[in-house]
Design a protein around this motif. Structure first.
Motif, PDB file in Angstrom:
ATOM      1  N   ASN A 178      34.429  22.339 -16.933  1.00 34.64           N
ATOM      2  CA  ASN A 178      34.157  20.904 -17.041  1.00 34.64           C
ATOM      3  C   ASN A 178      32.665  20.594 -16.992  1.00 34.64           C
ATOM      4  O   ASN A 178      32.231  19.495 -17.333  1.00 34.64           O
ATOM      5  CB  ASN A 178      34.895  20.141 -15.936  1.00 34.64           C
ATOM      6  CG  ASN A 178      34.447  20.572 -14.545  1.00 34.64           C
ATOM      7  OD1 ASN A 178      33.957  21.679 -14.359  1.00 34.64           O
ATOM      8  ND2 ASN A 178      34.626  19.699 -13.570  1.00 34.64           N
ATOM      9  N   LYS A 179      31.875  21.594 -16.572  1.00 32.22           N
ATOM     10  CA  LYS A 179      30.415  21.445 -16.558  1.00 32.22           C
ATOM     11  C   LYS A 179      29.772  22.104 -17.780  1.00 32.22           C
ATOM     12  O   LYS A 179      28.544  22.193 -17.866  1.00 32.22           O
ATOM     13  CB  LYS A 179      29.837  22.057 -15.280  1.00 32.22           C
ATOM     14  CG  LYS A 179      30.346  21.409 -13.997  1.00 32.22           C
ATOM     15  CD  LYS A 179      29.775  22.124 -12.774  1.00 32.22           C
ATOM     16  CE  LYS A 179      30.343  21.526 -11.484  1.00 32.22           C
ATOM     17  NZ  LYS A 179      29.856  22.261 -10.280  1.00 32.22           N
ATOM     18  N   GLY A 180      30.608  22.586 -18.668  1.00 31.43           N
ATOM     19  CA  GLY A 180      30.078  23.189 -19.885  1.00 31.43           C
ATOM     20  C   GLY A 180      29.758  24.658 -19.773  1.00 31.43           C
ATOM     21  O   GLY A 180      29.052  25.219 -20.609  1.00 31.43           O
ATOM     22  N   LYS A 181      30.306  25.350 -18.761  1.00 29.68           N
ATOM     23  CA  LYS A 181      30.019  26.764 -18.561  1.00 29.68           C
ATOM     24  C   LYS A 181      31.254  27.596 -18.900  1.00 29.68           C
ATOM     25  O   LYS A 181      32.290  27.466 -18.269  1.00 29.68           O
ATOM     26  CB  LYS A 181      29.585  27.017 -17.121  1.00 29.68           C
ATOM     27  CG  LYS A 181      28.274  26.321 -16.743  1.00 29.68           C
ATOM     28  CD  LYS A 181      27.886  26.611 -15.305  1.00 29.68           C
ATOM     29  CE  LYS A 181      26.578  25.900 -14.936  1.00 29.68           C
ATOM     30  NZ  LYS A 181      26.180  26.165 -13.527  1.00 29.68           N
ATOM     31  N   ALA A 182      31.117  28.454 -19.923  1.00 26.27           N
ATOM     32  CA  ALA A 182      32.235  29.307 -20.341  1.00 26.27           C
ATOM     33  C   ALA A 182      31.697  30.593 -20.963  1.00 26.27           C
ATOM     34  O   ALA A 182      32.115  31.005 -22.043  1.00 26.27           O
ATOM     35  CB  ALA A 182      33.128  28.563 -21.320  1.00 26.27           C
ATOM     36  N   GLY A 183      30.769  31.244 -20.303  1.00 24.82           N
ATOM     37  CA  GLY A 183      30.223  32.503 -20.796  1.00 24.82           C
ATOM     38  C   GLY A 183      29.559  32.343 -22.145  1.00 24.82           C
ATOM     39  O   GLY A 183      28.744  31.440 -22.366  1.00 24.82           O
ATOM     40  N   SER A 184      29.935  33.212 -23.097  1.00 28.36           N
ATOM     41  CA  SER A 184      29.333  33.186 -24.438  1.00 28.36           C
ATOM     42  C   SER A 184      29.905  32.078 -25.311  1.00 28.36           C
ATOM     43  O   SER A 184      29.380  31.815 -26.397  1.00 28.36           O
ATOM     44  CB  SER A 184      29.584  34.528 -25.132  1.00 28.36           C
ATOM     45  OG  SER A 184      30.978  34.730 -25.342  1.00 28.36           O
ATOM     46  N   VAL A 185      30.960  31.428 -24.865  1.00 26.09           N
ATOM     47  CA  VAL A 185      31.696  30.476 -25.703  1.00 26.09           C
ATOM     48  C   VAL A 185      30.947  29.153 -25.840  1.00 26.09           C
ATOM     49  O   VAL A 185      30.642  28.487 -24.847  1.00 26.09           O
ATOM     50  CB  VAL A 185      33.104  30.227 -25.118  1.00 26.09           C
ATOM     51  CG1 VAL A 185      33.860  29.208 -25.953  1.00 26.09           C
ATOM     52  CG2 VAL A 185      33.889  31.534 -25.044  1.00 26.09           C
ATOM     53  N   ALA A 186      30.678  28.782 -27.098  1.00 27.51           N
ATOM     54  CA  ALA A 186      29.991  27.521 -27.366  1.00 27.51           C
ATOM     55  C   ALA A 186      30.957  26.349 -27.447  1.00 27.51           C
ATOM     56  O   ALA A 186      30.547  25.193 -27.322  1.00 27.51           O
ATOM     57  CB  ALA A 186      29.193  27.629 -28.661  1.00 27.51           C
ATOM     58  N   GLY A 187      32.228  26.642 -27.669  1.00 23.00           N
ATOM     59  CA  GLY A 187      33.192  25.555 -27.760  1.00 23.00           C
ATOM     60  C   GLY A 187      34.613  26.060 -27.852  1.00 23.00           C
ATOM     61  O   GLY A 187      34.872  27.180 -28.291  1.00 23.00           O
ATOM     62  N   ILE A 188      35.536  25.220 -27.398  1.00 27.57           N
ATOM     63  CA  ILE A 188      36.964  25.530 -27.430  1.00 27.57           C
ATOM     64  C   ILE A 188      37.694  24.394 -28.135  1.00 27.57           C
ATOM     65  O   ILE A 188      37.498  23.222 -27.790  1.00 27.57           O
ATOM     66  CB  ILE A 188      37.538  25.704 -26.011  1.00 27.57           C
ATOM     67  CG1 ILE A 188      36.819  26.845 -25.275  1.00 27.57           C
ATOM     68  CG2 ILE A 188      39.039  25.975 -26.055  1.00 27.57           C
ATOM     69  CD1 ILE A 188      37.212  26.980 -23.823  1.00 27.57           C
ATOM     70  N   ALA A 189      38.513  24.744 -29.122  1.00 28.73           N
ATOM     71  CA  ALA A 189      39.330  23.750 -29.821  1.00 28.73           C
ATOM     72  C   ALA A 189      40.787  24.002 -29.481  1.00 28.73           C
ATOM     73  O   ALA A 189      41.266  25.135 -29.575  1.00 28.73           O
ATOM     74  CB  ALA A 189      39.118  23.839 -31.330  1.00 28.73           C
ATOM     75  N   VAL A 190      41.505  22.955 -29.089  1.00 31.85           N
ATOM     76  CA  VAL A 190      42.896  23.088 -28.639  1.00 31.85           C
ATOM     77  C   VAL A 190      43.798  22.280 -29.561  1.00 31.85           C
ATOM     78  O   VAL A 190      43.620  21.067 -29.713  1.00 31.85           O
ATOM     79  CB  VAL A 190      43.050  22.580 -27.184  1.00 31.85           C
ATOM     80  CG1 VAL A 190      44.464  22.862 -26.674  1.00 31.85           C
ATOM     81  CG2 VAL A 190      42.004  23.206 -26.267  1.00 31.85           C
ATOM     82  N   THR A 191      44.767  22.964 -30.186  1.00 31.40           N
ATOM     83  CA  THR A 191      45.738  22.240 -30.995  1.00 31.40           C
ATOM     84  C   THR A 191      46.714  21.506 -30.078  1.00 31.40           C
ATOM     85  O   THR A 191      47.018  21.964 -28.973  1.00 31.40           O
ATOM     86  CB  THR A 191      46.526  23.183 -31.921  1.00 31.40           C
ATOM     87  OG1 THR A 191      47.524  22.429 -32.622  1.00 31.40           O
ATOM     88  CG2 THR A 191      47.220  24.290 -31.133  1.00 31.40           C
ATOM     89  N   ALA A 192      47.215  20.396 -30.524  1.00 32.15           N
ATOM     90  CA  ALA A 192      48.164  19.614 -29.721  1.00 32.15           C
ATOM     91  C   ALA A 192      49.601  20.075 -29.912  1.00 32.15           C
ATOM     92  O   ALA A 192      50.502  19.555 -29.261  1.00 32.15           O
ATOM     93  CB  ALA A 192      48.049  18.134 -30.083  1.00 32.15           C
ATOM     94  N   ARG A 193      49.807  21.066 -30.775  1.00 35.44           N
ATOM     95  CA  ARG A 193      51.183  21.499 -31.041  1.00 35.44           C
ATOM     96  C   ARG A 193      51.752  22.226 -29.831  1.00 35.44           C
ATOM     97  O   ARG A 193      51.162  23.171 -29.305  1.00 35.44           O
ATOM     98  CB  ARG A 193      51.264  22.409 -32.264  1.00 35.44           C
ATOM     99  CG  ARG A 193      52.704  22.617 -32.745  1.00 35.44           C
ATOM    100  CD  ARG A 193      52.782  23.635 -33.868  1.00 35.44           C
ATOM    101  NE  ARG A 193      52.179  23.169 -35.106  1.00 35.44           N
ATOM    102  CZ  ARG A 193      52.832  22.520 -36.063  1.00 35.44           C
ATOM    103  NH1 ARG A 193      54.104  22.198 -35.899  1.00 35.44           N
ATOM    104  NH2 ARG A 193      52.208  22.160 -37.180  1.00 35.44           N
ATOM    105  N   VAL A 194      52.906  21.765 -29.389  1.00 35.92           N
ATOM    106  CA  VAL A 194      53.606  22.375 -28.258  1.00 35.92           C
ATOM    107  C   VAL A 194      55.056  22.589 -28.668  1.00 35.92           C
ATOM    108  O   VAL A 194      55.797  21.621 -28.863  1.00 35.92           O
ATOM    109  CB  VAL A 194      53.546  21.487 -26.997  1.00 35.92           C
ATOM    110  CG1 VAL A 194      54.295  22.158 -25.849  1.00 35.92           C
ATOM    111  CG2 VAL A 194      52.111  21.204 -26.608  1.00 35.92           C
ATOM    112  N   GLY A 195      55.473  23.848 -28.812  1.00 34.54           N
ATOM    113  CA  GLY A 195      56.849  24.125 -29.211  1.00 34.54           C
ATOM    114  C   GLY A 195      57.174  23.518 -30.566  1.00 34.54           C
ATOM    115  O   GLY A 195      56.483  23.754 -31.545  1.00 34.54           O
TER     116      GLY A 195
END
Length: 625
Positions: free
Chosen positions: A178-195
C-alpha cells in the motif's frame, strides 16, 4: 459442412499392421517442401550446431499476428458461457500491451508475470506481453504467497497480471504494497473475473488506488488507456534467439527454478506437438490432415484444455498448438469430470488434453460424447488400459501420450494411434528434430539398446537454462547441447521404442535392489478396478525400504481385496518388486499444481497409516530377495 472425422482413418477394431516404417516416415515428413522440414543452425546461447525446424514463425509476436489475421472471426476461447474470437482477443491484447507500456514502462526484454487460473485473460495477457517483445513469466497459480514472491523476485518481474485470489496472496507477502513497495515490480494489474463472473465494484479493493499506488484494476486500465490506443499492434523487433518465456519447475524438493527459453525454443512446440500425430496417420498408410484452411470456418475443431496454462503442456500443446490450427479452446475453472463431460457435450469438443487420470475419468464416464474423437495426455503417466478404454468409448478414437519436460518446451517423444494401442507403456519415438540418448548416470557413458539409464535430450525445444542458477544449469544442460532429464529410460531392441521406467530419485531401494516405481504401478493396473495408483517407499529397518502402493478404485467398481490386487500385480513383477503394503481407497491421490502425484505427501501419509496400524512385513527378518 461437417468437420472431417478422425474415424475415417482410425475407425478400427484394433491396431492394424503398420503400413510404413519409422525411418521412411521421418524421411517423408521432413522432405524439403514439408511443414516439418529441417535445417541445422548454431544456437547463439550455447554455440552448438542443432537440428531445428525450418518453417517456424520468427517470433511468438509474429505467431500471434499470423493467427489473428488468419482466424479472426473464429471463436478462440470459451469459458463459463462466454466466448471471444481471435480478433477480439488480439484487439484486447493490443490494449493491454498499450497500458503495460504506458503505465509500467514495459519494453522489449522486460519480464511480466502472469499468475491466475485458466481464464480468458490469461490468453490475452500472454499475447500482450509478446506483442511488446517482453518475456512472459508463467507463475504457478497454485503456489503459496511466499513461493510466488520468491519466483517474482528471483526473475525480477517488472509487472504482474493476476486474478483476485492470487492478488490476496501477494498482498500477504508484500506488507508495504500500500506504500508502493513490491521489490522489482513496477505495477500489478488485477482482473475482476472471479469464477464464472466478475467481482462487484464494491468488492474490488484493488481499484482506485485503495491497495497502493502500484496496484490497478485491469478494467480501469482498459478504460484509462483506450482513448490513446494507437492503431495496430505496438512495434517491436523480436529475433528467434531473443528470450521469450520463463516457466517454473514444480519445485517439489527445493525452491522452483525458472526455465528460460528463446523464441525458437518456445515455438518449436508447434512441430513437436503435432509430429507424433502425423506419424500415427502415416503408420496406418493415411495422409496426415492438411494445414488448417482459414476460410473453412465450419471445419473448426474444439478442444477441452484441462491442464493449467502455466504448465508446459498447457501453454504449448493446449494454447499454442490449438491456436496454430485455428481451433476453439474450452477452459474450465477447476477439474471436475462431470463438468468436463458437460462441456464436451455442449461445445461438441473433438479433443481433450489433460493429465492421465483426467482423460481416464472422461473416457470411463457413462455419458455419451459422440463428438469426442481424440484424447491426449501429458505431465504424468496413465494406466496402460487407457487406449483400450478410449476405443471402447468411441470406436476409432485417436489416443496418445506426449512425453516432455519444462526444459524442452513440449513433446520430446510421442506415442499415438496403433503404436499406442500395441505398446501403451511406451512414450514412443522422438520427432525428427529431436535426438535421444540413454546414458549411465554415473559414468556418463552412452548405453546400448536394452540397457537402462538416464534419458538425455537434444533438440530445438531445449531451453537456455535456469534463470540465475548457473550451477544447476551446468548440472542439467551439457555444453554440447544435451539436457539431462533425470528420468530412467530403456530403448527396446525389438521395436525401437522408448520406455520410461522411473525417476532416478524415485527409486525404491529394497535390500540393495533398485525398484522402479513406474514398473510397480504398471503391474498394479493389471487389476481392472484400479483407476489410479502410486508406488512409494515404506521405511523399514531390515531392508531399508519396502514397496508400498496406494490405489484408487474406479468409480462404480466394488472395493477389491488386497489379495486380488496383489495377485494381479504379481503376474508381471519379480518377487522382490511386489508390493508388501497396500492402501486401497476411493479418495484421489494427492497431486501438486502440475497434476503430478506428490509422492512426498503420499509416502508420508502411507508411512503414518502403516505405523498407526502397527504394520510389519510378513517376513520381518528373512525377506526373499
Amino acid at each position: 459442412m461437417p468437420a472431417p472425422s478422425l474415424r475415417a482413418a482410425f475407425g478400427h477394431l484394433g491396431p492394424v499392421p503398420a503400413k510404413m516404417e519409422h525411418a521412411a516416415i521421418d524421411a517423408a515428413l521432413t522432405a524439403p517442401t514439408s511443414p516439418f522440414a529441417l535445417e541445422e543452425r548454431v544456437l547463439p546461447h550455447n554455440g552448438v550446431l542443432t537440428r531445428t525446424w525450418k518453417n517456424l514463425p520468427r517470433s511468438t509476436r509474429d505467431f500471434f499476428l499470423m493467427t489473428a489475421q488468419a482466424f479472426g472471426p473464429r471463436e478462440l476461447v470459451v469459458y463459463e458461457g462466454t466466448s471471444m474470437t481471435y480478433t477480439e482477443a488480439f484487439e484486447r491484447a493490443c490494449l493491454v500491451a498499450h497500458w503495460l507500456r504506458m503505465e509500467f514502462a514495459v519494453r522489449k526484454g522486460d519480464k511480466v508475470g502472469i499468475v491466475m487460473r485458466n481464464l480468458p485473460e490469461y490468453l490475452i495477457a500472454y499475447q500482450a506481453i509478446h506483442l511488446l517483445g517482453g518475456v512472459a513469466v508463467c507463475l504457478n497459480a497454485f503456489s503459496d504467497g511466499d513461493t510466488l514472491a520468491f519466483c517474482v523476485n528471483d526473475v525480477s518481474c517488472r509487472a504482474l497480471i493476476c486474478d483476485p485470489e492470487r492478488f490476496a496472496r501477494l498482498q500477504a507477502v508484500y506488507p508495504d504494497l500500500n506504500k508502493g513497495k513490491a521489490g522489482s515490480v513496477a505495477g500489478i494489474a488485477v482482473t475482476a473475473r472471479v469464477g464464472a463472473g466478475f467481482a462487484e465494484k464494491s468488492e474490488r479493493s484493488w481499484e482506485g488506488g485503495r491497495a497502493g499506488p502500484k496496484v490497478f484494476g485491469w478494467e480501469e486500465l482498459d478504460a484509462k488507456h483506450k482513448p490513446t490506443l494507437p492503431k495496430g499492434p505496438p512495434q517491436a523487433e523480436v529475433d528467434p534467439d531473443d528470450d521469450c518465456i520463463i516457466l517454473f519447475t514444480s519445485g517439489t524438493t527445493s525452491r522452483p527454478k525458472g526455465v528460460v527459453s528463446t523464441q525458437r525454443s518456445n515455438l518449436s512446440c508447434l512441430m513437436l506437438t503435432t509430429y507424433g500425430i502425423a506419424r500415427a496417420f502415416l503408420r496406418r498408410g493415411v495422409p496426415p490432415p492438411p494445414p488448417a484452411d482459414p476460410k473453412e470456418h465450419d471445419l473448426q475443431a474444439t478442444t477441452l484444455v484441462c491442464i493449467p496454462l502455466f504448465h508446459t503442456t498447457g501453454i504449448h500443446s493446449g494454447m499454442t498448438g490449438n491456436m496454430a490450427t485455428g481451433s476453439r479452446i474450452v477452459l474450465m475453472h477447476k477439474w471436475n469430470v462431470d463438468d468436463a463431460v458437460r462441456l464436451i457435450q455442449k461445445y461438441s469438443c473433438r479433443g481433450i488434453l489433460g493429465i492421465g487420470f483426467m482423460v481416464r475419468e472422461v473416457v470411463n464416464h457413462p455419458a455419451e460424447m459422440p463428438s469426442l474423437e481424440s484424447v491426449a495426455h501429458g505431465g504424468a503417466s496413465a494406466a496402460k488400459e487407457l487406449p483400450g478404454e478410449a476405443d471402447r468409448k468411441t470406436k476409432g478414437m485417436l489416443a496418445g501420450v506426449g512425453y516432455g519436460l519444462t526444459e524442452v518446451n513440449g513433446v520430446a517423444c510421442a506415442n499415438y494411434g496403433d503404436d499406442y494401442h500395441r505398446e501403451p507403456t511406451s512414450i514412443g519415438l522422438p520427432p525428427a528434430a529431436v535426438e535421444l540418448r540413454i546414458v549411465d548416470p554415473i559414468t556418463l557413458v552412452t548405453l546400448k539398446e536394452g540397457e537402462q539409464g538416464e534419458l538425455w535430450i537434444k533438440g530445438p525445444g531445449n531451453a537456455k537454462g535456469y534463470y540465475n542458477r548457473p550451477e544447476a544449469t551446468r548440472e542439467a544442460f551439457m555444453p554440447d547441447g544435451w539436457f539431462r532429464t533425470g528420468d530412467l529410460c530403456v530403448r527396446e531392441p525389438k521395436n525401437g521404442l522408448y520406455y520410461i521406467v522411473g525417476r532416478a530419485k524415485e527409486m525404491i531401494i529394497r535390500g540393495g535392489e533398485n525398484i522402479a516405481t513406474v514398473q510397480v504401478e504398471d503391474a498394479v493396473y493389471n487389476h481392472k478396478a484400479i483407476a489410479d495408483c502410486a508406488a512409494v517407499p515404506l521405511p523399514e529397518r531390515t531392508l531399508g525400504e519396502r514397496v508400498a502402493v496406494v490405489c484408487v478404485v474406479r468409480p462404480g467398481e466394488e472395493m477389491p481385496s488386497e489379495e486380488d490386487v496383489l495377485a494381479a500385480a504379481s503376474k508381471s513383477l519379480a518377487p522382490f518388486q511386489r508390493p508388501e503394503y497396500l492402501w486401497i481407497r476411493t479418495e484421489p491421490l494427492e497431486r501438486n499444481a502440475n497434476g503430478k502425484v506428490d509422492r512426498k505427501v503420499v509416502a508420508k501419509a502411507t508411512a503414518e497409516r502403516a505405523a498407526k496400524q502397527g504394520w510389519v512385513p510378513k517376513e520381518k527378518t528373512k525377506a526373499k530377495l
